[in-house]
Design a protein around this motif. Structure first.
Motif, PDB file in Angstrom:
ATOM      1  N   VAL A   1       0.865  -1.169   0.093  1.00  0.00           N
ATOM      2  CA  VAL A   1      -0.015   0.053  -0.088  1.00  0.00           C
ATOM      3  C   VAL A   1       0.852   1.255  -0.074  1.00  0.00           C
ATOM      4  CG1 VAL A   1      -1.615   1.252   1.153  1.00  0.00           C
ATOM      5  CG2 VAL A   1      -1.712  -1.279   1.141  1.00  0.00           C
TER       6      VAL A   1
ATOM      7  N   VAL B   1       0.621   5.289  -0.111  1.00  0.00           N
ATOM      8  CA  VAL B   1      -0.152   6.584  -0.231  1.00  0.00           C
ATOM      9  C   VAL B   1       0.700   7.718  -0.413  1.00  0.00           C
ATOM     10  CG1 VAL B   1      -1.408   8.235   1.358  1.00  0.00           C
ATOM     11  CG2 VAL B   1      -1.891   5.914   1.649  1.00  0.00           C
TER      12      VAL B   1
ATOM     13  N   GLN C   1     -10.840  -3.485  -1.368  1.00  0.00           N
ATOM     14  CA  GLN C   1     -10.005  -2.337  -1.257  1.00  0.00           C
ATOM     15  C   GLN C   1     -10.583  -0.974  -1.599  1.00  0.00           C
ATOM     16  OE1 GLN C   1      -6.968  -3.264  -4.480  1.00  0.00           O
ATOM     17  NE2 GLN C   1      -6.172  -4.914  -3.160  1.00  0.00           N
ATOM     18  N   GLU C   2     -11.754  -0.992  -2.246  1.00  0.00           N
ATOM     19  CA  GLU C   2     -12.581   0.244  -2.400  1.00  0.00           C
ATOM     20  C   GLU C   2     -12.877   0.757  -1.328  1.00  0.00           C
ATOM     21  OE1 GLU C   2     -12.571   2.264  -5.015  1.00  0.00           O
ATOM     22  OE2 GLU C   2     -11.314   1.127  -6.282  1.00  0.00           O
TER      23      GLU C   2
ATOM     24  N   ILE D   1     -10.333   1.837   1.266  1.00  0.00           N
ATOM     25  CA  ILE D   1     -10.045   3.218   0.925  1.00  0.00           C
ATOM     26  C   ILE D   1     -10.883   4.201   1.557  1.00  0.00           C
ATOM     27  CG2 ILE D   1      -9.440   4.871  -0.959  1.00  0.00           C
ATOM     28  CD1 ILE D   1      -8.371   2.282  -2.449  1.00  0.00           C
TER      29      ILE D   1
ATOM     30  N   TYR E   1      -9.920   7.071   4.247  1.00  0.00           N
ATOM     31  CA  TYR E   1     -10.113   8.400   3.981  1.00  0.00           C
ATOM     32  C   TYR E   1     -11.136   9.267   4.683  1.00  0.00           C
ATOM     33  CZ  TYR E   1      -6.423   8.486   0.456  1.00  0.00           C
ATOM     34  OH  TYR E   1      -5.066   8.420  -0.345  1.00  0.00           O
TER      35      TYR E   1
ATOM     36  N   ILE F   1     -12.545  12.635  -0.844  1.00  0.00           N
ATOM     37  CA  ILE F   1     -12.901  11.514  -1.402  1.00  0.00           C
ATOM     38  C   ILE F   1     -14.281  11.668  -2.142  1.00  0.00           C
ATOM     39  CG2 ILE F   1     -14.125  10.679   0.719  1.00  0.00           C
ATOM     40  CD1 ILE F   1     -13.589   7.877  -0.110  1.00  0.00           C
TER      41      ILE F   1
ATOM     42  N   LYS G   1      -3.401  10.587  -3.663  1.00  0.00           N
ATOM     43  CA  LYS G   1      -3.572   9.306  -4.181  1.00  0.00           C
ATOM     44  C   LYS G   1      -3.212   8.019  -3.342  1.00  0.00           C
ATOM     45  CE  LYS G   1      -3.773  11.401  -8.871  1.00  0.00           C
ATOM     46  NZ  LYS G   1      -2.824  11.243 -10.074  1.00  0.00           N
ATOM     47  N   VAL G   2      -3.646   7.017  -3.619  1.00  0.00           N
ATOM     48  CA  VAL G   2      -3.171   5.837  -3.197  1.00  0.00           C
ATOM     49  C   VAL G   2      -3.142   4.691  -4.095  1.00  0.00           C
ATOM     50  CG1 VAL G   2      -5.512   5.047  -2.422  1.00  0.00           C
ATOM     51  CG2 VAL G   2      -3.583   4.040  -1.239  1.00  0.00           C
TER      52      VAL G   2
ATOM     53  N   SER H   1      -7.543  -0.964   5.456  1.00  0.00           N
ATOM     54  CA  SER H   1      -8.084  -0.010   5.798  1.00  0.00           C
ATOM     55  C   SER H   1      -7.303   0.731   7.128  1.00  0.00           C
ATOM     56  CB  SER H   1      -9.688  -0.072   6.361  1.00  0.00           C
ATOM     57  OG  SER H   1      -9.489  -0.820   7.495  1.00  0.00           O
TER      58      SER H   1
ATOM     59  N   ILE I   1      -4.006   2.062   5.136  1.00  0.00           N
ATOM     60  CA  ILE I   1      -3.964   3.435   4.744  1.00  0.00           C
ATOM     61  C   ILE I   1      -4.133   4.399   5.547  1.00  0.00           C
ATOM     62  CG2 ILE I   1      -5.726   4.584   3.027  1.00  0.00           C
ATOM     63  CD1 ILE I   1      -6.538   1.658   1.676  1.00  0.00           C
TER      64      ILE I   1
END
Length: 341
Positions: free
Chosen positions: A43, A45, A109-110, A113, A117, A124, A223-224, A241, A244
């Motif tokens: 990951v 960021v 993953q979505e 994120i 965030y 976002i 961005k990640v 999560s 990130i």
């Protein structure tokens, strides 16, 4: 001369027997402890903070059984056998199964994120694409009409953006009602009619007999990038999560410790149960994890957390198993955790 011919024949027979028991697949799958992998190299960021310790995802190895591996699995701790139909969907090929697992990883993953965030108060934006069909139950209304991988976009010509939209609309119907379902499959748009039924698995609520999840894309700032390669399934969501979020925020959640865990995550930050918890405990312990987050299912009996405790006791690990129901539970625990000396 005859003796020499017999030796050749017996040699060939022996080779065939060894080949058969070693390589010929059976209609079973075997799962075993996999790996615990550090997430910081996976990951990235943009401009993210570094961490002193590690946050790790855990995996389970899965493969087709052969006669030899089937027998060995009977005597190996934390090796589990499953019938083919318990792993694959009806008429699902290995390739389709792998595709489904990779898509679930993408959606996981979505969600990871999104929650990271939001909790870090970063920019976002969401783009909802419809409802992704995870599985279709055999002999249910949608069987033979919808397939794993379809994305439902409309019901009775009403736009469907999230899974909640579809669920709430169908719940307003009764058994025997017909609904028109518009969906995307392999880039093509189709519309079919499905007759709703009462489903025992849904406490006799009306439904189609599909497992579904919201299909969405997000754009974020900073961005990640996540490079999970061929790791499939949704079970790393919680740990993604946390990684990130840790890169987005100044204070290091790890405080120099090795932290592993598992559990799905949704955009609300809720942690869901997964399979293979005992095997993931073994993987985390071998990797030197000090803490392991396990889905708690709100304290239910036979939850992932309860089974994780049993596995931890069986292998006599010093690793602390921590129950979590939400992303906030995990962050709260880590914030209260003392720095490693």
């Amino acid at each position: 001369m005859k003796s020499s011919s017999k030796r050749v024949i017996w040699f060939i027979v022996g080779v065939l027997i060894i080949f058969s028991i070693t390589f010929i697949p059976l209609p079973y799958y075997i799962t075993k402890p996999g790996l615990a992998e550090e997430l910081e190299p996976i990951v990235k960021v943009e401009g993210g903070y570094k961490e002193d310790g590690s946050l790790m995802l855990t995996t389970v190895r899965i493969g087709k059984a052969t006669p030899l591996s089937y027998v060995l699995a009977q005597f190996q701790d934390f090796s589990h056998l499953y019938k083919e139909e318990e792993i694959l969907g009806e008429n699902e090929s290995n390739e389709e199964y792998n595709t489904r697992q990779l898509h679930m990883m993408e959606m996981s993953q979505e969600s990871a994120i999104a929650i990271a965030y939001e909790k870090a108060d970063k920019d976002i934006e969401y783009k909802y694409d419809g409802v992704y069909v995870m599985a279709v139950a055999p002999d249910m209304p949608a069987d033979g009409i919808l397939k794993t991988g379809d994305v439902v976009t409309k019901v009775d010509n009403k736009l469907v953006k999230r899974s909640e939209d579809l669920i709430s609309y169908v719940e307003g119907k009764k058994a025997g009602d017909k609904v028109s379902v518009t969906f995307k499959r392999n880039g093509k748009v189709k519309t079919e009619t499905i007759t709703l039924e009462q489903l025992k698995v849904l406490n006799n609520r009306v439904g189609m007999g599909i497992s579904l999840v919201t299909d969405f894309d997000i754009s974020v700032d900073p961005k990640v990038k996540i490079n999970s390669e061929e790791i499939g399934g949704p079970s790393a969501g919680l740990m993604f999560s946390l990684e990130i979020y840790n890169q987005l925020t100044k204070d290091d959640l790890t405080k120099g410790r090795q932290i592993a865990g598992t559990g799905t995550i949704n955009e609300k930050g809720e942690v869901g149960e997964i399979g293979g918890i005992e095997q993931k405990i073994v993987a985390a312990d071998k990797a030197g994890a000090e803490i392991f987050f396990a889905p708690n299912n709100h304290g239910a009996k036979n939850s992932n957390y309860q089974n994780a405790l049993k596995a931890a006791k069986q292998i006599d690990t010093d690793m602390k198993v921590v129950p979590v129901d939400t992303f906030d539970d995990a962050v709260s625990y880590l914030n209260k955790m003392p720095e490693k000396e």
